[in-house]
Structures are given as C-alpha cells and as structure tokens.
Design an enzyme around this catalytic site. Structure first.
Site, short mmCIF file in Angstrom:
data_model
loop_
_atom_site.label_atom_id
_atom_site.label_comp_id
_atom_site.label_asym_id
_atom_site.label_seq_id
_atom_site.Cartn_x
_atom_site.Cartn_y
_atom_site.Cartn_z
N GLY A 14 -34.18 8.99 10.27
CA GLY A 14 -34.35 10.28 10.95
C GLY A 14 -35.79 10.75 10.86
N GLY A 17 -37.50 9.42 7.63
CA GLY A 17 -37.50 7.96 7.71
C GLY A 17 -38.54 7.43 8.69
N ARG A 85 -30.92 20.43 5.66
CA ARG A 85 -30.45 21.82 5.65
C ARG A 85 -30.60 22.48 7.01
NH1 ARG A 85 -33.07 25.48 1.27
NH2 ARG A 85 -34.88 24.09 1.34
N ARG A 91 -29.58 23.94 -0.62
CA ARG A 91 -29.55 22.49 -0.82
C ARG A 91 -28.18 22.07 -1.35
NH1 ARG A 91 -34.83 24.03 -2.50
NH2 ARG A 91 -36.47 22.99 -1.35
N SER A 122 -32.91 12.29 -0.40
CA SER A 122 -31.81 13.11 0.14
C SER A 122 -31.45 14.25 -0.81
CB SER A 122 -30.57 12.24 0.37
OG SER A 122 -30.90 11.06 1.04
N ARG A 154 -47.43 21.38 -2.67
CA ARG A 154 -47.34 22.71 -2.05
C ARG A 154 -48.04 23.74 -2.93
NH1 ARG A 154 -41.00 21.82 -0.29
NH2 ARG A 154 -41.40 21.38 1.91
N HIS A 178 -35.09 20.29 -8.21
CA HIS A 178 -35.63 20.57 -6.87
C HIS A 178 -34.77 21.65 -6.23
CE1 HIS A 178 -37.76 19.93 -3.19
NE2 HIS A 178 -36.70 19.50 -2.53
O1 TXD Z 1 -38.48 16.68 -1.08
C1 TXD Z 1 -37.35 16.34 -0.80
N1 TXD Z 1 -36.63 15.64 -1.65
C2 TXD Z 1 -36.80 16.74 0.50
C3 TXD Z 1 -35.48 16.28 0.85
C4 TXD Z 1 -37.55 17.50 1.42
C5 TXD Z 1 -37.06 17.73 2.67
C6 TXD Z 1 -35.77 17.24 3.12
N2 TXD Z 1 -35.02 16.58 2.13
C7 TXD Z 1 -33.74 15.94 2.47
O2 TXD Z 1 -34.00 14.63 2.99
C8 TXD Z 1 -32.91 16.58 3.52
O3 TXD Z 1 -32.22 17.71 3.03
C9 TXD Z 1 -31.99 15.44 3.88
O4 TXD Z 1 -30.93 15.35 2.95
C10 TXD Z 1 -32.87 14.20 3.75
C11 TXD Z 1 -33.33 13.60 5.08
O5 TXD Z 1 -34.04 14.55 5.84
P1 TXD Z 1 -34.44 14.24 7.37
O6 TXD Z 1 -35.18 15.42 7.86
O7 TXD Z 1 -35.03 12.90 7.50
O8 TXD Z 1 -33.01 14.25 8.04
P2 TXD Z 1 -32.53 13.59 9.42
O9 TXD Z 1 -33.62 13.60 10.42
O10 TXD Z 1 -31.23 14.20 9.77
O11 TXD Z 1 -32.29 12.07 9.03
C12 TXD Z 1 -31.23 11.65 8.25
C13 TXD Z 1 -30.76 10.33 8.81
C14 TXD Z 1 -30.20 10.43 10.24
O12 TXD Z 1 -30.92 9.61 11.12
C15 TXD Z 1 -28.75 9.96 10.08
O13 TXD Z 1 -28.28 9.20 11.19
C16 TXD Z 1 -28.86 9.10 8.83
O14 TXD Z 1 -29.72 9.82 7.97
N3 TXD Z 1 -27.58 8.85 8.19
C17 TXD Z 1 -27.32 7.70 7.57
N4 TXD Z 1 -28.09 6.63 7.37
C18 TXD Z 1 -27.53 5.60 6.70
N5 TXD Z 1 -26.27 5.63 6.24
C19 TXD Z 1 -25.48 6.69 6.41
N6 TXD Z 1 -24.24 6.71 5.93
C20 TXD Z 1 -26.02 7.80 7.10
N7 TXD Z 1 -25.51 9.00 7.46
C21 TXD Z 1 -26.49 9.66 8.12
#
Ligand code: TXD
Length: 324
Positions: A14, A17, A85, A91, A122, A154, A178
């Site tokens: 996403g 990623g 979120r 969170r 995540s 930050r 966090h």
């Molecule tokens: O500092 C930190 N740790 C963080 C964490 C700062 C900001 C955001 N943070 C967390 O990272 C956020 O709360 C999410 O739990 C993750 C990922 O954030 P992102 O913005 O990349 O989320 P997206 O764009 O929704 O991407 C998540 C992807 C999406 O493409 C889904 O299709 C995929 O995860 N997804 C999966 N991939 C593999 N396997 C499974 N089962 C799966 N389910 C969803």
C-alpha cells in the site's frame, strides 16, 4: 543479475509499502519483492518504480507478487500489511483486524523466509511486533518494530523548526509505546551537544515560556500521527514511516551499529520483563545487538511506566482475544 543482491521482502504494497520499495531501490539496498493480496497492484507499483531506474540511476531488481513463495530467502522482511487508521480512530481500534492479518503474514514469513530479520510497521505497533515474534518463533533480536525512529524524527523536526537550526544537528529521542503515552525525552534532547532547554531559555529569556514551548512540542510529537491523519482524510502518514524503517533495514544490512530507538523485546532492562517497548538499541548485522539502558529520573520513569502499562493493556487484550 536479478536476485543476486540482498533480498528485501515487503509485505503490504500500500502507501508505505510503495515508498519502501522505491527507497530500497534508490538506496540500492538490494533486490525487492513487494507482496500484497490485491491482484496486480504490487506488480504495477514495482514495474513503475523499476522503469525509473535509468533516470534515478539504480541497479536493483523489483518484483511484485501475490505469492508468498517469492519471498523465499529474504534477508529482511518489512511488514506493513494491515489497515491504516481513519480519522477519529485510535491505533488500538485496529487491533483485531490487524492481528488476524499479522498472524497469517507471520506464518508465511516463518515458512518461506525462516532466516530473515523482520521489521514490523503495522499498527497497533507494539502488539503486532509481539504477535509476529510469537508466531514466527524467531529470536527476539531478529524481530523488531518501527515507531521510535519516526517519533524521534518528528520531535527533532519540531525542535529544529522552533530553534531555526539544521535538523541534522538535533538529537532527540522518543521512548515507550507507539501511542499517546509515548515518552519524548526532553532532558536528553540536544543541538550538537547543547541542551535544547538551555537554548529555549536563551531564546525567550524566560524559563516559564521555554517550558511552555517545550510542552507544546512534546504534545505535538505525541499527536503527530493523528495530525497527519486529520489532514490526509484517507489513510495515515506514509513517507516518514517508510524512511524510518529503511534507516533500520540499512543499519542491519550494512552492519552499521546505529543507535536507534526501536521496539524491542525487553528481558529485565528498564525493570521490564518480556515486553516489547521502544528503547534505544544498537542495530547491526545481528539485529538488536545491545539494548541501551538510560538512567531515567523519577519523572521520566513515571512516564515510561505509564507507557509500559498501555502496552501491557494491548498485550492483555490480544491474550483475551486468543492471539497470544
Ligand atoms: O510508524 C508506524 N509504525 C506507523 C504505522 C506509521 C503510520 C502508519 N502505520 C501503520 O502501517 C498503519 O496504521 C497500517 O497498519 C500500516 C500500513 O499503512 P499504509 O498506509 O501502508 O496502509 P495501506 O496503504 O492501507 O496498505 C496496507 C496494505 C494494503 O495494500 C492491503 O491490501 C495490504 O496491506 N494487506 C495485506 N497484505 C498482505 N497480506 C494481508 N493479509 C493483507 N491484508 C491487507
């Protein structure tokens, strides 16, 4: 030529990623596999990034996939799979949904990349790292979480903006979980060795005002993720979390022995037993090579205890829900 370099597997293609894949390539950290359950999307993103290789001048192979077999032999796995979120959501609201996702991701990492180092991003971060380590069964030195590098960056940015100095000279660290209870360490914050509080007092010539400004920066740091969520309307921060995790991956891949705050398993350090919490560590080719125990004063210790209790609550919730 392809997949002869260190292999970086990214689980979740996403927002974060995608930036992770691009940064890995730009920095030539290795070859990249981007996995997602959404069909074709990771293939499209990696193709798009790879087609800029001539312009950006990097040698790295990138592959998008929907098949876990392709992560086989990965040296590092960075996990962003899960839901981000939405405005107004904490969170912790993400706990059950993301725990189910992390469980399946962990089983596949264990199966296909048993020798890898795992960096979890995540949310809720501390809980998801705990679950990742439990299900993979990997040594704790090889399973860590990214939060502190970003929270500290930050905090350092706010200090640099306030003092009108280069952020390169600001050292600031955030410990703990966090979440809203994270602990920005004011006493240790400095600009190339000069204590930040002293610089603020000089700027304002007023101790009370300096304190007030620092309290506001500490609060902004704690709420910084939410501030971005509110502005973006959909999704959460993604550039800065990706940069932060790449710094950690680079430290491991290049055996840099960087001193970074990461979410690591404590086994008695800081008087905390068997809990993942954000603390400074030495990161090198063996993952967490050392946990650095800072001397905290009574006020800092109380804030740390409060943060640790919040992490414990999350872990207890996961136990109650049958994940641990
Ligand atoms: O500092 C930190 N740790 C963080 C964490 C700062 C900001 C955001 N943070 C967390 O990272 C956020 O709360 C999410 O739990 C993750 C990922 O954030 P992102 O913005 O990349 O989320 P997206 O764009 O929704 O991407 C998540 C992807 C999406 O493409 C889904 O299709 C995929 O995860 N997804 C999966 N991939 C593999 N396997 C499974 N089962 C799966 N389910 C969803």
């Amino acid at each position: 030529m392809c997949f002869t370099r260190p292999k970086i597997a990214l689980i979740g293609g996403g927002q974060i990623g995608g930036v992770l894949a691009q940064l890995s390539a730009l920095k030539e950290l290795g070859d990249v596999v981007l996995f997602d359950i959404v069909e074709d999307m990771p293939q499209g993103k990696t193709l798009d990034i790879a087609e800029a290789s001539r312009v950006d001048g990097f040698d790295a192979c990138l592959r998008g996939t929907n098949d876990y077999k392709d992560i086989a032999g990965a040296n590092i796995v960075i996990v962003t799979a899960g839901l981000p979120r939405k405005p107004g959501m904490s969170r912790d609201d993400l706990l059950t949904t993301n725990a189910n996702i992390i469980k399946s991701v962990a089983e596949n990492i264990k199966k296909y990349a048993p020798d890898s180092y795992v960096i979890v991003i995540s949310n809720p971060l501390d809980a998801m790292v705990t679950l990742m380590q439990k299900i993979t069964g990997f040594p704790a030195e090889r399973v860590i979480g990214q939060a502190g590098v970003l929270d500290s960056s930050r905090f350092a940015s706010f200090i640099a903006w306030e003092l009108g100095v280069s952020v390169k000279d600001v050292n600031a660290m955030v410990l703990g979980g966090h979440g809203d209870t994270m602990v920005p360490l004011v006493r240790y914050a400095n600009v190339n060795g000069c204590p930040v509080m002293e610089l603020l007092e000089k700027k304002y010539n007023d101790k009370a005002k300096a304190k007030e400004v620092m309290v506001a920066m500490v609060e902004r740091t704690k709420q910084a993720g939410g501030e971005v969520v509110k502005l973006l309307k959909t999704g959460s921060a993604f550039y800065s979390p990706a940069s932060s995790a790449i710094q950690m991956a680079e430290a491991i891949l290049k055996d840099e022995k960087r001193v970074l705050p990461v979410c690591a398993l404590l086994k008695g350090e800081y008087s905390i037993d068997n809990l993942y919490v954000g603390v400074p560590v030495v990161l090198g080719k063996n993952g967490v090579e050392k946990i650095i125990e800072l001397d905290l004063d009574a006020e800092e210790q109380a804030l740390m205890d409060n943060s640790v209790n919040a992490v414990k609550d999350l872990v207890e919730a996961m136990t109650r829900l049958g994940f641990l």
